[in-house]
Design a protein around this motif. Sequence first.
Motif, PDB file in Angstrom:
ATOM      1  N   ASP A  44      15.036  19.585   8.376  1.00 54.88           N
ATOM      2  CA  ASP A  44      14.010  19.534   9.415  1.00 54.88           C
ATOM      3  C   ASP A  44      12.650  19.135   8.858  1.00 54.88           C
ATOM      4  O   ASP A  44      11.830  18.591   9.576  1.00 54.88           O
ATOM      5  N   SER A  45      12.416  19.407   7.576  1.00 56.86           N
ATOM      6  CA  SER A  45      11.107  19.106   6.983  1.00 56.86           C
ATOM      7  C   SER A  45      10.927  17.616   6.688  1.00 56.86           C
ATOM      8  O   SER A  45       9.816  17.167   6.462  1.00 56.86           O
ATOM      9  N   GLU A  46      12.021  16.875   6.684  1.00 56.59           N
ATOM     10  CA  GLU A  46      11.940  15.441   6.435  1.00 56.59           C
ATOM     11  C   GLU A  46      11.835  14.704   7.762  1.00 56.59           C
ATOM     12  O   GLU A  46      12.722  14.793   8.598  1.00 56.59           O
ATOM     13  N   ALA A  47      10.736  14.017   7.943  1.00 56.16           N
ATOM     14  CA  ALA A  47      10.543  13.276   9.179  1.00 56.16           C
ATOM     15  C   ALA A  47      10.912  11.813   8.960  1.00 56.16           C
ATOM     16  O   ALA A  47      10.692  11.258   7.886  1.00 56.16           O
ATOM     17  N   ILE A  48      11.456  11.222   9.974  1.00 53.63           N
ATOM     18  CA  ILE A  48      11.773   9.801   9.912  1.00 53.63           C
ATOM     19  C   ILE A  48      10.497   9.041  10.222  1.00 53.63           C
ATOM     20  O   ILE A  48       9.834   9.291  11.226  1.00 53.63           O
ATOM     21  N   LYS A  49      10.143   8.131   9.342  1.00 52.77           N
ATOM     22  CA  LYS A  49       8.921   7.360   9.513  1.00 52.77           C
ATOM     23  C   LYS A  49       9.131   6.240  10.511  1.00 52.77           C
ATOM     24  O   LYS A  49      10.200   5.641  10.563  1.00 52.77           O
ATOM     25  N   THR A  50       8.066   5.958  11.235  1.00 51.76           N
ATOM     26  CA  THR A  50       8.101   4.794  12.113  1.00 51.76           C
ATOM     27  C   THR A  50       7.894   3.547  11.252  1.00 51.76           C
ATOM     28  O   THR A  50       7.457   3.638  10.098  1.00 51.76           O
ATOM     29  N   LYS A  51       8.171   2.409  11.839  1.00 49.58           N
ATOM     30  CA  LYS A  51       7.963   1.154  11.118  1.00 49.58           C
ATOM     31  C   LYS A  51       6.493   1.016  10.733  1.00 49.58           C
ATOM     32  O   LYS A  51       6.177   0.590   9.621  1.00 49.58           O
ATOM     33  N   THR A  52       5.597   1.399  11.632  1.00 47.99           N
ATOM     34  CA  THR A  52       4.156   1.307  11.350  1.00 47.99           C
ATOM     35  C   THR A  52       3.777   2.201  10.175  1.00 47.99           C
ATOM     36  O   THR A  52       3.015   1.784   9.296  1.00 47.99           O
ATOM     37  N   ASP A  53       4.325   3.404  10.132  1.00 46.14           N
ATOM     38  CA  ASP A  53       4.053   4.300   9.000  1.00 46.14           C
ATOM     39  C   ASP A  53       4.556   3.701   7.697  1.00 46.14           C
ATOM     40  O   ASP A  53       3.897   3.776   6.660  1.00 46.14           O
ATOM     41  N   TYR A  54       5.741   3.106   7.756  1.00 47.36           N
ATOM     42  CA  TYR A  54       6.301   2.483   6.565  1.00 47.36           C
ATOM     43  C   TYR A  54       5.431   1.313   6.113  1.00 47.36           C
ATOM     44  O   TYR A  54       5.154   1.152   4.924  1.00 47.36           O
ATOM     45  N   LEU A  55       4.969   0.500   7.060  1.00 48.40           N
ATOM     46  CA  LEU A  55       4.085  -0.623   6.716  1.00 48.40           C
ATOM     47  C   LEU A  55       2.799  -0.130   6.068  1.00 48.40           C
ATOM     48  O   LEU A  55       2.299  -0.735   5.119  1.00 48.40           O
ATOM     49  N   ARG A  56       2.265   0.974   6.575  1.00 46.17           N
ATOM     50  CA  ARG A  56       1.057   1.554   5.966  1.00 46.17           C
ATOM     51  C   ARG A  56       1.321   1.993   4.529  1.00 46.17           C
ATOM     52  O   ARG A  56       0.491   1.771   3.646  1.00 46.17           O
ATOM     53  N   ASP A  57       2.463   2.624   4.304  1.00 45.06           N
ATOM     54  CA  ASP A  57       2.815   3.071   2.950  1.00 45.06           C
ATOM     55  C   ASP A  57       2.934   1.882   1.993  1.00 45.06           C
ATOM     56  O   ASP A  57       2.423   1.926   0.875  1.00 45.06           O
ATOM     57  N   VAL A  58       3.614   0.841   2.433  1.00 41.32           N
ATOM     58  CA  VAL A  58       3.795  -0.342   1.588  1.00 41.32           C
ATOM     59  C   VAL A  58       2.441  -0.994   1.308  1.00 41.32           C
ATOM     60  O   VAL A  58       2.158  -1.395   0.171  1.00 41.32           O
ATOM     61  N   THR A  59       1.598  -1.081   2.325  1.00 46.51           N
ATOM     62  CA  THR A  59       0.265  -1.666   2.147  1.00 46.51           C
ATOM     63  C   THR A  59      -0.529  -0.871   1.123  1.00 46.51           C
ATOM     64  O   THR A  59      -1.174  -1.448   0.238  1.00 46.51           O
ATOM     65  N   SER A  60      -0.467   0.439   1.211  1.00 46.29           N
ATOM     66  CA  SER A  60      -1.167   1.297   0.253  1.00 46.29           C
ATOM     67  C   SER A  60      -0.654   1.067  -1.170  1.00 46.29           C
ATOM     68  O   SER A  60      -1.439   0.967  -2.120  1.00 46.29           O
ATOM     69  N   GLN A  61       0.650   0.956  -1.312  1.00 48.80           N
ATOM     70  CA  GLN A  61       1.232   0.711  -2.631  1.00 48.80           C
ATOM     71  C   GLN A  61       0.823  -0.653  -3.172  1.00 48.80           C
ATOM     72  O   GLN A  61       0.530  -0.791  -4.365  1.00 48.80           O
ATOM     73  N   LEU A  62       0.790  -1.653  -2.309  1.00 52.77           N
ATOM     74  CA  LEU A  62       0.369  -2.984  -2.744  1.00 52.77           C
ATOM     75  C   LEU A  62      -1.099  -2.996  -3.175  1.00 52.77           C
ATOM     76  O   LEU A  62      -1.462  -3.674  -4.135  1.00 52.77           O
ATOM     77  N   LYS A  63      -1.924  -2.237  -2.476  1.00 50.70           N
ATOM     78  CA  LYS A  63      -3.335  -2.158  -2.852  1.00 50.70           C
ATOM     79  C   LYS A  63      -3.486  -1.526  -4.235  1.00 50.70           C
ATOM     80  O   LYS A  63      -4.321  -1.950  -5.036  1.00 50.70           O
ATOM     81  N   GLU A  64      -2.675  -0.521  -4.507  1.00 50.88           N
ATOM     82  CA  GLU A  64      -2.699   0.102  -5.831  1.00 50.88           C
ATOM     83  C   GLU A  64      -2.214  -0.894  -6.892  1.00 50.88           C
ATOM     84  O   GLU A  64      -2.812  -1.021  -7.966  1.00 50.88           O
ATOM     85  N   MET A  65      -1.147  -1.617  -6.594  1.00 57.97           N
ATOM     86  CA  MET A  65      -0.634  -2.626  -7.526  1.00 57.97           C
ATOM     87  C   MET A  65      -1.686  -3.700  -7.778  1.00 57.97           C
ATOM     88  O   MET A  65      -1.857  -4.157  -8.908  1.00 57.97           O
ATOM     89  N   ARG A  66      -2.414  -4.073  -6.724  1.00 60.47           N
ATOM     90  CA  ARG A  66      -3.444  -5.091  -6.867  1.00 60.47           C
ATOM     91  C   ARG A  66      -4.547  -4.612  -7.805  1.00 60.47           C
ATOM     92  O   ARG A  66      -5.047  -5.362  -8.629  1.00 60.47           O
ATOM     93  N   HIS A  67      -4.902  -3.340  -7.684  1.00 59.79           N
ATOM     94  CA  HIS A  67      -5.924  -2.771  -8.559  1.00 59.79           C
ATOM     95  C   HIS A  67      -5.502  -2.902 -10.025  1.00 59.79           C
ATOM     96  O   HIS A  67      -6.286  -3.346 -10.872  1.00 59.79           O
ATOM     97  N   TYR A  68      -4.279  -2.515 -10.322  1.00 63.90           N
ATOM     98  CA  TYR A  68      -3.796  -2.597 -11.700  1.00 63.90           C
ATOM     99  C   TYR A  68      -3.646  -4.046 -12.163  1.00 63.90           C
ATOM    100  O   TYR A  68      -3.910  -4.367 -13.325  1.00 63.90           O
ATOM    101  N   ALA A  69      -3.231  -4.925 -11.271  1.00 65.48           N
ATOM    102  CA  ALA A  69      -3.116  -6.342 -11.615  1.00 65.48           C
ATOM    103  C   ALA A  69      -4.489  -6.916 -11.951  1.00 65.48           C
ATOM    104  O   ALA A  69      -4.622  -7.722 -12.882  1.00 65.48           O
ATOM    105  N   GLN A  70      -5.510  -6.500 -11.211  1.00 69.21           N
ATOM    106  CA  GLN A  70      -6.878  -6.969 -11.492  1.00 69.21           C
ATOM    107  C   GLN A  70      -7.335  -6.477 -12.862  1.00 69.21           C
ATOM    108  O   GLN A  70      -7.919  -7.236 -13.640  1.00 69.21           O
ATOM    109  N   THR A  71      -7.034  -5.232 -13.172  1.00 74.27           N
ATOM    110  CA  THR A  71      -7.389  -4.682 -14.478  1.00 74.27           C
ATOM    111  C   THR A  71      -6.683  -5.460 -15.590  1.00 74.27           C
ATOM    112  O   THR A  71      -7.293  -5.782 -16.617  1.00 74.27           O
ATOM    113  N   ASN A  72      -5.412  -5.785 -15.381  1.00 73.38           N
ATOM    114  CA  ASN A  72      -4.668  -6.565 -16.371  1.00 73.38           C
ATOM    115  C   ASN A  72      -5.277  -7.953 -16.547  1.00 73.38           C
ATOM    116  O   ASN A  72      -5.352  -8.465 -17.669  1.00 73.38           O
ATOM    117  N   THR A  73      -5.701  -8.562 -15.454  1.00 72.87           N
ATOM    118  CA  THR A  73      -6.324  -9.883 -15.530  1.00 72.87           C
ATOM    119  C   THR A  73      -7.597  -9.828 -16.354  1.00 72.87           C
ATOM    120  O   THR A  73      -7.856 -10.708 -17.181  1.00 72.87           O
TER     121      THR A  73
END
Length: 88
Positions: free
Chosen positions: A3-32
């Motif tokens: 019961d504690s695990e909620a199924i995410k909506t597509k919009t929630d999943y898109l937000r999570d992926v966007t957040s992860q990509l922003k973090e990856m972009r930060h590290y990629a910029q540092t590497n550059t």
Amino acid sequence: MSDSEAIKTKTDYLRDVTSQLKEMRHYAQTNTEMLSSHWLAFDAGEYKDKEYATRFDGLINRQGKLLDDIDQAIQDLEIAINHSEQES
């Protein structure tokens, strides 16, 4: 599934992926930035070596392309999120 695990909506999943990509972009910029400092050392700095300077230049260009691609993916996902929220 518990019961504690909620199924995410597509919009929630898109937000999570966007957040992860922003973090990856930060590290990629540092590497550059780090690659650029190494390139400077080999190109015009204390370790002048054209072969290494050329190799680092290639790495910087590929890393720059990755940054551009990540930025585009973030932008596309944010548009999809906005469309999804407007439909709700």
